[in-house]
Design an enzyme around this catalytic site. Sequence first.
Site, short mmCIF file in Angstrom:
data_model
loop_
_atom_site.label_atom_id
_atom_site.label_comp_id
_atom_site.label_asym_id
_atom_site.label_seq_id
_atom_site.Cartn_x
_atom_site.Cartn_y
_atom_site.Cartn_z
N LYS A 182 0.85 -1.13 0.05
CA LYS A 182 0.03 0.07 -0.04
C LYS A 182 1.01 1.31 -0.12
O LYS A 182 0.55 2.18 -0.65
CB LYS A 182 -0.82 -0.09 1.37
CG LYS A 182 -1.72 1.41 1.50
CD LYS A 182 -2.27 1.27 2.70
CE LYS A 182 -1.10 1.98 3.92
NZ LYS A 182 -1.86 2.03 5.00
N ARG A 217 2.38 6.18 -3.17
CA ARG A 217 3.30 7.02 -3.31
C ARG A 217 3.57 7.15 -4.89
O ARG A 217 3.78 8.06 -5.47
CB ARG A 217 4.64 6.55 -2.56
CG ARG A 217 4.87 7.04 -0.93
CD ARG A 217 5.79 6.37 -0.42
NE ARG A 217 6.10 6.92 0.83
CZ ARG A 217 5.32 6.27 1.84
NH1 ARG A 217 4.34 5.64 1.75
NH2 ARG A 217 5.53 7.08 3.21
N GLY A 227 -4.55 7.31 5.97
CA GLY A 227 -3.78 8.40 6.20
C GLY A 227 -2.86 8.94 5.03
O GLY A 227 -2.72 10.03 5.04
N GLU A 229 4.09 -0.04 12.91
CA GLU A 229 2.87 -0.72 12.23
C GLU A 229 2.91 -2.14 12.41
O GLU A 229 1.78 -2.90 12.24
CB GLU A 229 2.90 -0.39 10.74
CG GLU A 229 4.09 -1.20 9.98
CD GLU A 229 4.28 -0.37 8.73
OE1 GLU A 229 4.17 -1.08 7.70
OE2 GLU A 229 4.46 0.58 8.35
N HIS A 231 -2.74 6.20 15.45
CA HIS A 231 -2.89 5.24 14.03
C HIS A 231 -4.57 5.18 13.83
O HIS A 231 -5.26 5.96 14.40
CB HIS A 231 -2.27 4.18 14.06
CG HIS A 231 -0.75 4.21 13.68
ND1 HIS A 231 -0.02 2.89 13.41
CD2 HIS A 231 0.08 5.23 13.87
CE1 HIS A 231 1.39 3.52 13.26
NE2 HIS A 231 1.29 4.89 13.61
N ARG A 247 -4.81 -3.83 11.20
CA ARG A 247 -3.84 -4.30 11.78
C ARG A 247 -4.19 -5.35 13.17
O ARG A 247 -3.64 -6.09 13.71
CB ARG A 247 -2.43 -3.37 12.18
CG ARG A 247 -2.18 -2.77 11.07
CD ARG A 247 -1.23 -3.51 10.17
NE ARG A 247 -0.65 -2.70 9.12
CZ ARG A 247 -0.19 -3.22 8.01
NH1 ARG A 247 -0.35 -4.25 7.65
NH2 ARG A 247 0.32 -2.40 7.24
N LYS A 279 -8.85 -3.10 3.79
CA LYS A 279 -7.95 -1.69 3.71
C LYS A 279 -6.74 -2.04 2.98
O LYS A 279 -6.35 -1.19 2.10
CB LYS A 279 -7.80 -1.14 5.00
CG LYS A 279 -6.81 -0.06 4.91
CD LYS A 279 -6.66 0.28 6.57
CE LYS A 279 -5.66 1.54 6.51
NZ LYS A 279 -6.23 2.92 6.31
#
Length: 425
Positions: free
Chosen positions: A27, A32, A95, A314, A341, A386, A411
């Site tokens: 992800k 990016r 985010g 994470e 988070h 998570r 997600k």
Amino acid sequence: MTDLPDPWPAPRADHPVDAIVTLPGSKSLTNRALLLAAIADGPSVVRRALRSRDTSLMAAALTALGSPVDASGDDWTVTPGAFDRDAAVDCGLAGTVMRFVPPVAGLARGTVSFDGDPHMRKRPIGEILGALRSLGVDVPGDALPFTVRGTGSVRGGTVVVDASASSQFISALLLAGARYDEGVDVRHDGKPVPSLPHIDMTVAMLREHGVDVDDSEANRWSVAPGPIKPVDHLIEPDLSNAAPFLALAAVSGGTVTVRDWPRRTTQAGDALRDILTAMGCEVGFVDGPDGSGLRVTGSGTLLGIDADLHDVGELTPAVAALCALADGPSHLRGIGHIRGHETDRLAALATELGALGADVTEHEDGLSLVPAPLHGGVFRTYADHRMAHAGVIVGAAVDGVLVENVATTSKTFPDFAGFWSGLIE
């Protein structure tokens, strides 16, 4: 994704699991790559892009701004366009969308509104919005929902931020900085920046696009103004998403191989190699007829660890789940920032692991766990993928664990629950 019961009965691994796993793309790398492609000097292709809610939201945001993302195939094509329209951006729970897109929206000729899921309104964004104002962007407010009023250009220059809550504050400014009139010189002032590998990832990708980045000085990153060349990216597997699958080898005493694990990478998930070794697993790269990858074999015994996870926060939910199953005490530290988070992950882990019988103590910046017998029950996820990973890891070793809203794993991993069940059953 097929309809899933809620809460979802996590399957118990009553035998050593032997599996070879191909993971979806990263992800972090996908979003990016999409954003840089949208502001590049020509079209780019993002190969093996992760198709998930977060990346779909990024593609939709960039398309809304004026750079269409064609996600109809396995490889996504991005065509840069003129940001000459008003737009609305749905951040969902992403985010990277909430933080990476506003610096680009400042380049638009129009008004760009941002909002997201209710919980997203609690996640920190004010530091970026304040930084954008100091660089010449008209953006009132300090939290979702907010509006960026673009004028077609951004002055840029030097900006001081406190990125101790999230490395994304730095990456967000760097990604758009080459398009600013004066570039951007970002200086961090505060407690240590968490998740530095993610900033390294941003810098490496900018350099692939021909952008001049100076990161030679601690707590300072400078992007020179200039062109952003189009680049076709091949997205690596999401190594943080590997955590539950490698953990499955550890808790079942089996062997799991993740295909195409890169020998060199900026992904934080690569730290799993050292973490699982410390917990007693056999970890190593393999080559064979099924392809190369990383293989983890569980020893049947999980060792407790004392680990500073500041740069790889994470991974904390998956690692904490393993620590709750370990034969010795563990202390996870340096992770106070993960309270900001998708949820307050420290409080959530302490609550949910404790509800299943774990002896866990929550600290300001970490967790301590000592061996205790676990039992079944409902493991809540707080709409956090998570947390769902942590729940299924415990469920693989403990009868009767029910994971609430396991679908939140979409997600970053569509149909995670079906894939996970197929490995165990």
